[in-house]
Structure formats: structure tokens, C-alpha cells
Enzyme design. Structure first.
Site, mmCIF file in Angstrom:
data_model
loop_
_atom_site.group_PDB
_atom_site.id
_atom_site.type_symbol
_atom_site.label_atom_id
_atom_site.label_comp_id
_atom_site.label_asym_id
_atom_site.label_seq_id
_atom_site.Cartn_x
_atom_site.Cartn_y
_atom_site.Cartn_z
ATOM 1 C CD GLU B 47 -12.364 -29.471 -9.407
ATOM 2 O OE1 GLU B 47 -12.334 -28.658 -8.811
ATOM 3 O OE2 GLU B 47 -11.474 -30.151 -9.592
ATOM 4 C CG ASP B 218 -7.385 -28.172 -4.346
ATOM 5 O OD1 ASP B 218 -8.316 -28.023 -3.747
ATOM 6 O OD2 ASP B 218 -6.929 -29.045 -4.870
#
Lengths: 334, 334
Positions: B47, B218
Site C-alpha cells: 500500500e 484492516d
């Protein structure tokens, strides 16, 4: 990396980057693609450009701040990271200002190799800033361009490009106007930097058969060509979703037809159809190009000096203990 | 950075990170916010998390690969960059595995400070991997938690956390089941790592008045709580657009009500209303937290050793000449 580039010389490096780029464009469907993530401010833009295939992940951090040269800073600085998709671990980090210039020029030349009319020998270079020499040499190496007509509103920038390109087998012509540079050229490259709607070229200057390589207009609100030129050209882009927002075609209606370069390279779509076509490569710079440049560097140089960016605890679950020794508070108190 | 953290000790560092975080959450509207850009693969995710205010731009590179511990590697490694919005130049680059653990714990504690019932003293810690000690100490520093009940399916991970937390003023209880750890606790923190729909907590285990701090779920497809718990809780999130896709609430209908934490901190929205409320902080980790952590590091440490990531040509337009000396090809040929 500078040492490596210097040792090899720009021409062999450009030829190798172009080969990497071509190979990656040809396997375009293998990539997980996304438009870049841009953060705009009054003075410029900061962007993150990620891309991945099944094996490697790459991203580039790059800014664009036209006012920086007035502060003695670069308009564009960039660095890139290559990571291993299987573990998520970074493999390589490197400065990319030079690699960006190399891959931009390589992409321009790769596009021109299928879009410019055959037998092209002369190129006008409008804007002789940081990108100029890379463009000139990439076109020389790929298409056999042997004449470069230089024009810039800043005479010092022209003198700089001329000195850098001297003794490299190119005939260099310093033009006194855009019109003089463009007249009779096979290829016209525009590489100007203002973050604004500029009109570097107008329709009356462009001749049938020319290939236009527009690399300066590369973000929303920043263009170089009169829309009349775009309307009359067959237009090719890197990645349509990004170019619609950032390229010269942001001036055109949403239905304005474009072709993605990879489809032409693969033979899935036509490039230039007639010698009279005006072809336009509306280049904004895409993450795949950085991927290719980083992969190139990784393959020829490996990781280089190691950076202490990953903690290596004996026990991967013991992040805390790897930094804070056990009983530290107690020891301090004792 | 490890030296700096070691010198200061985890407790003072956590207190200072919490102060930075609180200040930045209170000026939430000043930030240019975006959900993170995630690249998913079979083994995990990589990410990029960018954010900016008018002065500073920050981003973090972070992976999540649950299988890495089997290779002796970290599940999560991360590094971050702080840059100057005015010029786009990078200011600071640093490893962020430890900073991420610090800011995650600081955010958890900050949320609990307005959501847990007053007088909270005990916390169950389900999952005692890399985040555990940071969580325990952040809650100790912020809320005065003095009892930690540890549970993990891996006894070695429990022993590790216990050893690291020894002599830090906490009563440590090693529970033999999740139920034993949770029964009677004021706060329940879940910090497990599997990239899957897991059910670490079921509704029958949760007691009225408890505050749930769920940090392990998450990313899309990765949750820790039974949806029945979420349905019965008052739920608070960092940044709703991101949490809808990544948090425990990905299990809930789109209309399931949540409140962003910054609004509670500013007094614009209620937090806990009654001592019997079950409150849930559905934490996924947000770029603002990394921004605060990087700003903290920048303010206490400056840039640290300099990295050769930006070319500094005498003439900013002469990128080519800065790498390739003039007439190089000629010299080689001569």
C-alpha cells in the site's frame, strides 16, 4: 547510479531502456494499472505512481514545481522503489530524476518508431530544459535522427543543450523561432514546463506528415498544443484514463478518439496510416515506464549499497524487543 | 531512529506521539485526504498512503504479508517520506515498522481516552504479536491501565510479550482462553494478523460497558469480530471512506452508522453516551497517523544522515550535463 550511467554512456543506456520498455509494453495486460495519485498545491504537484505485475511492484515519488528553478532547485525530482510482490519487501530504491528523463525519452522514441513517417531524419526540439538532450539522443538511437533544431525562450538553455549535444553525431541548428524550428522537420518534440494552458504550437505551423511528440503537457490545466492541432491529428496515448485528465486531450470532448500505444506496438491497432497523417503522441508519463526503468536498473546493477530500512529482529513477532531492550525501564530506575 | 527511541524510552515517546496525533486530528479539515492505494496479491498487499496539509506532504509504503513470519520475515514492513509542499523536495525518509506500531498504539489510546468508560484499569490483549507491547504501554500512559491480560494461540508470542512488558508497572495475566482474558476487562484489544474473515470475539463474550479496540481487521476480506458484536456497538472510525472497505464494518450494510474519531475529539459528535454502551474503535490505520508520526520524528530529530536522492546540478536545467560530462562520447572515441 550516476557512476553506472557515466560508465556506460547515454546512448547504450537509452538503447537498453528502450528494449526494456518495449518488452513491458508488449505484455501490458500482465500489469495491475492505476492512474497516479496526485496532490496538487499552489506551487505544483506531488505524485505517487504505483504499478505491479505478478513478480515486481514499483512506485515513483515525483514532484512538478515550475517555480523551483528560480530557487536554484529542480522542477522535477523523483525517486523510485522496486519491491517483491511475494513478500512486500523493498528490493531497490533510487533517485529517478535522471531515470525519469531516460524513460521519458525512451518512451517518446519507442512511440515515434511506430508513428513517425519512415525515413524521418530531423527533429525540432521546442523547450531545451532538463529533458532535451535525452530526447535528442533517444531519437538518434532509435530512428536515426541526425538533425536537431533547438528552440527555447531562454537562450542559455539552448546554449546548454547545444554544448551537451556537441560531438555526438548530430547536426545542431539553433532556431530563432518556433516556426523556423518546426518548418520542414519530420518530428516536433515539445518539452516546456509552465503549469498553465500554453500554446507552444498553433495549427498553421504544423505540416502534413509530421509526428508530434508532446511531453510537456502532463497534468490537469497544463497543455502545450492549440486544440486545433489535436483535432486534426491521429492521437496516441500511454494509458487513456490518466491521459484524459492530464494530456493535451483534456482540451477535447470525452469522445475524442485515442489509441493506446501498447496496442500499436502489439499490432492490435493501426499507428500511422498515411504519410500525410499528422500523428500525435500525447505523452504524460505512466507508471509502467518507471517500472521498466527500475527493472532495467535492478537487472544491470542489483540493489547497490544497502539501506537500513527494514528491521530484522531475531523473532519477527518481537518488534518491540528489537528496539527497546527488555527491562529497560527497570534498569533506568535502578 | 532506533537509537533515538532507545535513548528516550517507549513511554515518553508514546506520550509525545499521542500529543502530535491529538493536535493533528483536531485540525482534520486542514488535510488533503484520500483512501490508501492498495495492490493486492495472493500473498498479501502493498500500500501507498499519502496525505498533505498546506506545508507538509507525507506518504508511507507498507506491506501486509501474513505468511512472512514463516520465512523469518516481518508481516509488516514500512517506510515513510516527509516532503515540502512548497518545492516538492523530500525532507526525511525513515523506516516505519516501529513508527507504525507506535502511531497505531497512540491512535488506539487516543480513541479510548474519549470512548472507554472512565476509571478503566484492565485491558485484554488478544494477539500478542508485533503490536502488543506498544498497545499495552500506550494505554498505560494515556488511561492509566495497570492490568493486561495476554492471550495468543502461540504461547511463544505470549511469553515474548510478557518478558518485554515485565518491570514496567503493569500487572500481567496470561489467560488460557479468549473468554478468560475478556471477562471483566474494561477494554478489549484485538490485534491478530490472518488475512481472512476470523472470529476472534463472539457476542456472548462481550460485556456491557466494554470498549473494543479492533486493530487487526484492516483490509478487504480481513476481519476479527463477529458481525453481531458490531451490530450491538457504537462504532467509531478514522476515515469513513477507507474503513467502509477495510474495517470490521465491511461486514455491515452500507447504512450502518459510524462516527469519525476527529469529530468526537473536537466535541462535534458524542463518543460514549452511557456507561453501559459497548463502544468499538474499528481501526484500520490512516495516513494522518503516519503524517503525525513523521512530523514528530522530523521535529525531534531532523533529517538524520543525508541520502543522495536529489541531484544538485549547478544549472537546474542541465540534468544531462550533471550526469554525462560534455563531449563524453567524443572523449571515448578519441
Amino acid at each position: 547510479m550516476a557512476d553506472l550511467l557515466r560508465r556506460e554512456g547515454p546512448e547504450p543506456i537509452l538503447r537498453r531502456v528502450i528494449a526494456c520498455l518495449r518488452a513491458d509494453f508488449l505484455r501490458w495486460p500482465d500489469f495491475d494499472l492505476a492512474p497516479r495519485l496526485a496532490s496538487h498545491s499552489a506551487g505544483g504537484v506531488i505524485e505517487l505512481m504505483p504499478i505491479a505485475d505478478a513478480r515486481l511492484y514499483a512506485f515513483k515519488f515525483v514532484n512538478g514545481h515550475p517555480g523551483n528553478t528560480r530557487l536554484g532547485k529542480q522542477t522535477v525530482v523523483a525517486f523510485g522503489v522496486l519491491a517483491d510482490v511475494a513478500t512486500g519487501y523493498p528490493l531497490l530504491m533510487c533517485e529517478m530524476s535522471v531515470l525519469t528523463a531516460l524513460r521519458t525519452a525512451a518512451t517518446s522514441a519507442l512511440a515515434a518508431s511506430v508513428l513517425a513517417r519512415s525515413g524521418s531524419r530531423s527533429m525540432a526540439l521546442i523547450g531545451t530544459g532538463a529533458q532535451a538532450e535525452f530526447q535528442a539522443l533517444a531519437f538518434q538511437q532509435t530512428l536515426g535522427i541526425d538533425e536537431i533544431r533547438l528552440f527555447d525562450v531562454d537562450p542559455a538553455a539552448v546554449a546548454k543543450a547545444r554544448a551537451n549535444l556537441d560531438h555526438r553525431g548530430l547536426r545542431l541548428v539553433c532556431a530563432t523561432s518556433v516556426a523556423e524550428a518546426v518548418a520542414g522537420a519530420d518530428i516536433v518534440t515539445t518539452a516546456t514546463a509552465d503549469k498553465t494552458r500554453a500554446t507552444i504550437l498553433t495549427p498553421d505551423l504544423v505540416e502534413p506528415g509530421q509526428h508530434l511528440n508532446a511531453i510537456g503537457g502532463d497534468c490537469p490545466g497544463k497543455t502545450e498544443l492549440h486544440p486545433g492541432i489535436v483535432a486534426g491529428a491521429r492521437t496516441f496515448v500511454e494509458y487513456e484514463p490518466q491521459t484524459r485528465a492530464e494530456g493535451e486531450i483534456q482540451q477535447m470532448p470525452a469522445g475524442y478518439p485515442v489509441t493506446e500505444l501498447w496496442r500499436v506496438l502489439r499490432g492490435d491497432a493501426p499507428g500511422r496510416v498515411s504519410p500525410e497523417d499528422i500523428t500525435l503522441f500525447d505523452s504524460v508519463g505512466f507508471a509502467l515506464e518507471d517500472f521498466s526503468a527500475l527493472r532495467f536498473l535492478w537487472e544491470i546493477a542489483g540493489a547497490g549499497p544497502s539501506l537500513d530500512l527494514i528491521p530484522q529482529p531475531d523473532d519477527p513477532k518481537d518488534l518491540f524487543g528489537s528496539v527497546f531492550s527488555r527491562g529497560q525501564a527497570f534498569e533506568r530506575a535502578a
